[in-house]
Design an enzyme around this catalytic site. Structure first.
Site, PDB file in Angstrom:
ATOM      1  N   ALA A  30       0.816  -1.210   0.000  1.00 32.15           N
ATOM      2  CA  ALA A  30       0.000   0.000   0.000  1.00 32.15           C
ATOM      3  C   ALA A  30       0.850   1.262   0.000  1.00 32.15           C
ATOM      4  O   ALA A  30       0.486   2.262  -0.591  1.00 32.15           O
ATOM      5  CB  ALA A  30      -0.920   0.004   1.212  1.00 32.15           C
ATOM      6  N   LYS A  50      13.596  -1.816  -0.614  1.00 26.12           N
ATOM      7  CA  LYS A  50      12.193  -1.572  -0.254  1.00 26.12           C
ATOM      8  C   LYS A  50      12.053  -0.106   0.143  1.00 26.12           C
ATOM      9  O   LYS A  50      12.712   0.358   1.082  1.00 26.12           O
ATOM     10  CB  LYS A  50      11.796  -2.492   0.895  1.00 26.12           C
ATOM     11  CG  LYS A  50      10.377  -2.308   1.413  1.00 26.12           C
ATOM     12  CD  LYS A  50      10.122  -3.345   2.502  1.00 26.12           C
ATOM     13  CE  LYS A  50       8.801  -3.161   3.196  1.00 26.12           C
ATOM     14  NZ  LYS A  50       8.548  -4.213   4.201  1.00 26.12           N
ATOM     15  N   ASP A 147       3.365 -12.996  10.489  1.00 27.18           N
ATOM     16  CA  ASP A 147       2.659 -12.800   9.217  1.00 27.18           C
ATOM     17  C   ASP A 147       3.141 -13.828   8.190  1.00 27.18           C
ATOM     18  O   ASP A 147       3.428 -13.489   7.042  1.00 27.18           O
ATOM     19  CB  ASP A 147       2.881 -11.379   8.698  1.00 27.18           C
ATOM     20  CG  ASP A 147       1.837 -10.971   7.656  1.00 27.18           C
ATOM     21  OD1 ASP A 147       0.767 -11.596   7.610  1.00 27.18           O
ATOM     22  OD2 ASP A 147       2.115 -10.021   6.889  1.00 27.18           O
TER      23      ASP A 147
END
Length: 562
Positions: A30, A50, A147
């Site tokens: 996002a 990143k 996660d």
């Protein structure tokens, strides 16, 4: 395409980076995107960077500077391990925080696994063993991932597993002292039930009583093993709102679900141990590692835990990627949700019907409507005989009748030779197997199964013919897509490329987003169109399922092997 909002990913990247960027976007969340980079004045090593847009993350993503700093600290704390993406450094300017990481040259593992099919026991065992090695190492350093899911499982060039994305990682042990976590986070199909069912009287994303994050990781690893074996998750979410989970609980794991019926009893006993509802009785990692199925011999697994046969493993996996054109598209509960709120999944990147989840730096659905800026597969970007620099050359096969699509055997022999070296073509063959000519020169895993996605096909039909056909297929599948005017289609034909933005809820009610890109490619001076399905975010297996469904809707225009 709508322009990106202020403060999104089109803000200028830092200019004083200690490396040189050499690609467009290769991954996206996002408010984070990933690109390749190399040292100044050197072609190697290629690393991944990143970029986290701070303004977007803090305002729209509800992240704090402390959370981003914690991601970097924990990732650096992990150090080097064969099965974990290595953190190489970090930095920031006024707009961005960047993290330099080892590049997973093999791409996504689950992009290379057939949806609703899975892989054989040996391959599932190999990757599960490497996943447990990665998680066990993390836990030995006092860090829980929180996660674990297919999106975060990548591969090296040799086909070894690389666990990634530590945006939700937490320190559960410090100075020998265990601590509980309270934050509600994770992806619903993979999240442990104690996180979902915990009481939240103060805030929707904070539990009154904490959970043991390392024990929750074991649950997530169990779900990943299930997915490796059958190509689907056992349930949408671990709540009584899911009929599959409800039956699993009520039968003590002896469910009648057909997916479980496919599994050998030895694997089922391991899964039941890892998926115990009560975390106090759930298998520990030591119990997983001593289970008979885990300790079985595996020809793919070397004594050092590495891939012992990279080319053989890649060949076996490629042969299992198969699209059966005799089957209709799936539109069941394991297909695509056609609920009214399918588009509303974007309202909260980690929302599900029963779980309010905290977003990480790589959440489920992009908030920013960024222009399409993804790296093109190297096979098309630069290859002898293939040129992306001739966009206005019209395809030879311009007939507007679907029946005119030739087989590869009807093309010039030089074009056949070129296409036979394209790994994505094998998935359209109706005879299992991989051509020997394709594998005999291979030296590593990535020579057979490249990093770029297999979700692509080639068509000799005109772009102006393919656009309406693809839009109709999306409509049939209940996937929202923007309308195209005749003028837009004509412009796309002139420029030689177009991107169709798709945003949907997948079969597990999670956000699934990306682009269907049509670009002209020239083989031996003849123009064709390549249709690529580029996932921006969401489950790789669900994206593979989406790609297969679209191909089955438009199958007659897909160029196939003889």
């Amino acid at each position: 395409m709508a322009p990106a909002p202020p403060g999104s990913q089109i803000a200028p990247l830092p200019s004083n980076l200690p490396f040189r960027l050499v690609s467009k976007t290769i991954g996206q969340g996002a408010y984070a995107s990933v690109r390749k980079a190399v040292p100044h004045n050197a072609p190697k090593p290629v690393i991944a960077i990143k970029f986290i847009n701070k303004d977007h993350a803090f305002k729209q993503g509800r992240l704090t500077p402390k959370q981003i700093k914690m991601e970097i600290l924990l990732h650096q704390h992990l150090g080097k391990h064969l099965n974990i993406i290595h953190c190489l450094g970090s930095g920031e300017d006024a707009l961005w925080t960047w993290i330099a990481m080892e590049l997973a040259e093999g791409g996504d593992l689950f992009d290379k696994i057939e949806a609703d099919e899975g892989v054989g026991e040996d391959i599932a065992h190999f990757y599960f063993s490497q996943l447990i090695s990665a998680v066990g190492y993390m836990h030995s350093k006092g860090v829980a991932h929180r996660d674990i899911k297919p999106e975060n499982v990548l591969l090296s060039a040799e086909g070894d597993l690389k666990l990634s994305d530590f945006g939700l990682a937490a320190l559960f042990k410090k100075d020998g002292q265990l601590r509980l976590c309270n934050t509600v986070c994770g992806s619903p199909p993979y999240i442990a039930p104690e996180i979902v069912s915990g009481r939240r009287s103060k805030r929707a994303d904070v539990l009154d009583v904490g959970y043991a994050a390392n024990i929750c990781d074991v649950w997530s690893c169990g779900v990943v093993l299930f997915v490796l074996l059958v190509g689907n998750t056992p349930w949408d979410e671990p709540t009584m709102r899911s009929e599959e989970f409800k039956e699993y609980v009520q039968t003590g794991g002896h469910t009648s679900d057909e997916l479980w019926q496919q599994l050998p009893s030895e694997i089922v006993s391991l899964l039941r141990g890892m998926l115990k509802i009560d975390p106090a009785t759930r298998f520990t990692l030591d119990e997983v590692r001593t289970h008979p199925w885990f300790t079985r011999k595996n020809a793919y697994l070397s004594s050092s835990g590495r891939n012992a046969n990279p080319v053989g493993l890649a060949t076996q996996m490629l042969s299992q990627l198969r699209i059966d054109f005799s089957r209709p598209p799936t539109q069941s509960q394991r297909g695509f949700s056609q609920e009214e709120d399918a588009m509303d999944i974007d309202s909260d990147p980690r929302r599900s019907s029963a779980i309010n989840l905290l977003s990480s730096t790589q959440p489920e659905t992009p908030v920013a409507e960024t222009p399409f800026d993804w790296e093109r597969p190297p096979r098309l970007a630069s290859h002898d005989g293939i040129s992306a620099s001739q966009p206005n050359q019209q395809p030879v096969y311009r007939t507007q009748t679907i029946a005119s699509t030739p087989l590869m055997s009807q093309l010039p022999s030089s074009t056949q030779d070129m296409l036979s070296q394209d790994p994505s073509m094998t998935q359209f063959s109706q005879t299992p197997g991989v051509p020997l000519t394709f594998t005999q020169a291979a030296r590593k895993f990535a020579d057979v199964l490249p990093s770029y996605s297999m979700a692509r096909f080639i068509s000799p039909h005109a772009l102006s013919f393919l656009i309406p056909l693809l839009l109709e297929a999306l409509h049939r599948l209940g996937v929202p897509a923007p309308p195209f005017t005749e003028q837009q289609i004509e412009e796309a034909e002139m420029t030689g490329s177009v991107s169709i933005r798709v945003k949907m809820a997948d079969g597990r009610r999670q956000g699934l987003n990306g682009h269907v890109v049509i670009e002209k490619a020239v083989y031996d001076g003849v123009g064709y169109n390549e249709v690529r399905f580029v996932k921006a975010s969401g489950d790789p297996l669900e994206w593979r399922r989406f790609f297969k469904n679209v191909v089955l809707c438009v199958g007659d225009v897909v160029l196939r092997p003889s």
